[in-house]
Design an enzyme around this catalytic site. Structure first.
Site, PDB file in Angstrom:
ATOM      1  N   LEU A 211      -7.110   3.818 -12.118  1.00 16.09           N
ATOM      2  CA  LEU A 211      -7.824   3.171 -13.224  1.00 16.09           C
ATOM      3  C   LEU A 211      -9.069   3.961 -13.633  1.00 16.09           C
ATOM      4  CD1 LEU A 211      -7.526  -0.610 -12.247  1.00 16.09           C
ATOM      5  CD2 LEU A 211      -6.306   0.591 -14.076  1.00 16.09           C
ATOM      6  N   ARG A 212      -9.497   4.910 -12.792  1.00 13.50           N
ATOM      7  CA  ARG A 212     -10.565   5.880 -13.097  1.00 13.50           C
ATOM      8  C   ARG A 212     -11.968   5.296 -13.122  1.00 13.50           C
ATOM      9  NH1 ARG A 212      -7.399   9.923 -11.658  1.00 13.50           N
ATOM     10  NH2 ARG A 212      -5.992  10.712 -13.267  1.00 13.50           N
TER      11      ARG A 212
ATOM     12  N   ASP B 125       2.158   5.872 -10.350  1.00 14.66           N
ATOM     13  CA  ASP B 125       1.155   6.946 -10.239  1.00 14.66           C
ATOM     14  C   ASP B 125       0.521   7.210 -11.609  1.00 14.66           C
ATOM     15  OD1 ASP B 125      -0.528   8.853  -9.221  1.00 14.66           O
ATOM     16  OD2 ASP B 125       1.029  10.333  -8.799  1.00 14.66           O
TER      17      ASP B 125
ATOM     18  N   HIS C 180      -5.654  10.985 -18.326  1.00 16.42           N
ATOM     19  CA  HIS C 180      -6.650  12.039 -18.558  1.00 16.42           C
ATOM     20  C   HIS C 180      -6.996  12.047 -20.047  1.00 16.42           C
ATOM     21  CE1 HIS C 180      -6.390  13.781 -14.567  1.00 16.42           C
ATOM     22  NE2 HIS C 180      -5.070  13.768 -14.650  1.00 16.42           N
TER      23      HIS C 180
HETATM   24 ZN   LIG Z   1      -0.808  11.212  -5.035  1.00 20.77          ZN
END
Ligand SMILES: [Zn+2]
Length: 431
Positions: free
Chosen positions: A62-63, A306, A310
């Site tokens: 989720l950054r 995953d 970005h």
């Molecule tokens: Zn990984």
């Protein structure tokens, strides 16, 4: 708030209860109810649609905190809801790292405020992901964390893994250690799977044995300690074999695979598409087939995204300078329906178990993953398994680095319901 909802004439697939049947699903006061709907309930024609427990993603980045220009808890959970998810596990490689309880609470509070999807923070195994000293696992377990991982990095040493697995066994609840299995010394500058295509394209390789070595090591340590291991995003067919054998011996291990590793191969990199650059990398046809077989025979328990957002300018670089990862929350279900269920590799109930019921169990997300029985929280996905669409930006996610861009997929999320509230209605997020 609506008095309730009735999804009329749906195909109800509830893996936790072994149910696959056509019937109405009635929701009142946030829960599933058996029997008649409240008089003023909203009726939704669900003939031809599937109603299932909301999807649960065991592997989401989720950054936030730290990289809000890529994604935030709000945008990431909204993307999750759009993809049919009612719960996601947020990986710990944020800045600061989720290595103590305060960050766990911060991330969860941000998710509660956004109200799109429940978030279960994953704790780091080591402080600041330094690979050396154990993080505050005890206080994070008390804060509700059940999965710990250094994801983004591999647990660097067998000794550290052994210490963490032994330590985790002492907690009164089941705690799972998840590893990103890639031997760092073999993948240093690697850009893609090492093989014929990496030689042709002139890109440095990440060999399959980098994964196989660490999977073998981790399984040996799990076997000797009796600890509870989870292997993230497997990509190599030989690694699947190792897990299959270990499970037969009774090693306490679960494994996951991503939709992109089940669909693409290193041959898809001939266009230098940076959205298909990820760690571990896309591998060969034989590896992809082995991963599909691994899911079908239960060696691989979970399909996880995953989701790795970005910013556009970060991915819009030469291949070797672009950061690894693809987003996945909005395409995972359709990718699995299109590439695994439709061709007959996997039944639909099995796919939904791997994307909801099983990961909910690993995460300790007791309100998710079904069963859809009376009194249970109404956390649901409702999708049209026949609707075709083309993956293209913009996405609900802040990012647009999708490996699936341009693909025609079949299967579309129509509604997502979180505790009886529609957070997605007619394909659109409501929050
Ligand atoms: Zn990984």
């Amino acid at each position: 708030m609506s008095a309730g909802y009735v999804f009329e004439g749906a195909r109800v697939i509830d893996p936790a209860a072994g149910v696959d049947e056509i019937r109405d699903v009635v929701v009142a006061n946030g829960t599933i109810v058996d029997g008649a709907a409240p008089e003023d309930a909203e009726r939704i024609d669900a003939r031809g649609l599937v109603v299932a427990p909301g999807l649960v993603d065991l592997h989401t980045h989720l950054r936030e905190p730290g990289d809000e220009h890529k994604e935030t808890v709000e945008t990431g959970t909204r993307a999750a809801a759009a993809g049919g998810y009612t719960a996601v596990a947020a990986m710990a490689n944020t800045s600061p790292v989720t290595d103590h309880a305060a960050i766990v609470h911060e991330v969860r509070d941000l998710a509660t405020a956004a109200g799109c999807c429940d978030v279960f923070p994953v704790g780091a195994i080591t402080k600041g992901l330094d690979g050396e000293s154990l993080a505050e696992m005890g206080e994070m377990v008390e804060a509700g964390v059940r999965v710990f991982s250094e994801d983004g990095r591999c647990v660097p040493s067998a000794r550290l893994l052994r210490n963490a697995l032994v330590y985790a066994k002492a907690f009164p609840v089941e705690v799972v250690l998840a590893d990103h299995a890639e031997d760092a010394s073999l993948v240093e500058d690697g850009q893609m799977h090492e093989g014929a295509y990496s030689y042709t394209l002139g890109l440095a390789g990440r060999p399959a044995e980098a994964e196989e070595i660490v999977v073998a090591r981790d399984l040996a340590v799990a076997r000797s300690t009796g600890g509870r291991l989870h292997l993230c995003h497997l990509s190599s067919g030989r690694a699947v074999d190792l897990v299959r054998r270990a499970k037969a011996e009774g090693v306490r291990v679960t494994a996951e695979v991503t939709p992109h590793h089940l669909v693409f191969t290193d041959a898809d990199l001939v266009t230098y598409d940076t959205a298909k650059k990820m760690h571990p990398p896309l591998r060969t046809d034989a590896d992809r087939d082995a991963l599909r077989e691994g899911v079908a025979d239960g060696t691989i328990d979970v399909i996880a995204t995953d989701h790795a957002p970005h910013a556009v300018e970060e991915k819009d670089m030469e291949f070797d300078r672009s950061p690894p990862g693809t987003i996945g929350l909005e395409t995972a279900l359709a990718a699995v329906l299109t590439h695994l269920v439709a061709p007959g590799h996997l039944t639909l109930p099995h796919a939904l178990a791997a994307m909801s019921t099983v990961p909910a169990g690993i995460l300790g997300a007791v309100e998710h993953g079904g069963p859809l029985t009376t009194g249970r929280p109404a956390n649901l996905v409702v999708f049209d398994p026949t609707q075709e669409w083309t993956v293209e930006p913009p996405f609900v996610s802040k990012a647009r680095n999708s490996a699936f861009t341009g693909q025609r997929l079949t299967g579309r999320v129509r509604y997502t319901m979180l505790r009886g509230e529609l957070v997605v209605a007619e394909e659109k997020p409501t929050r």
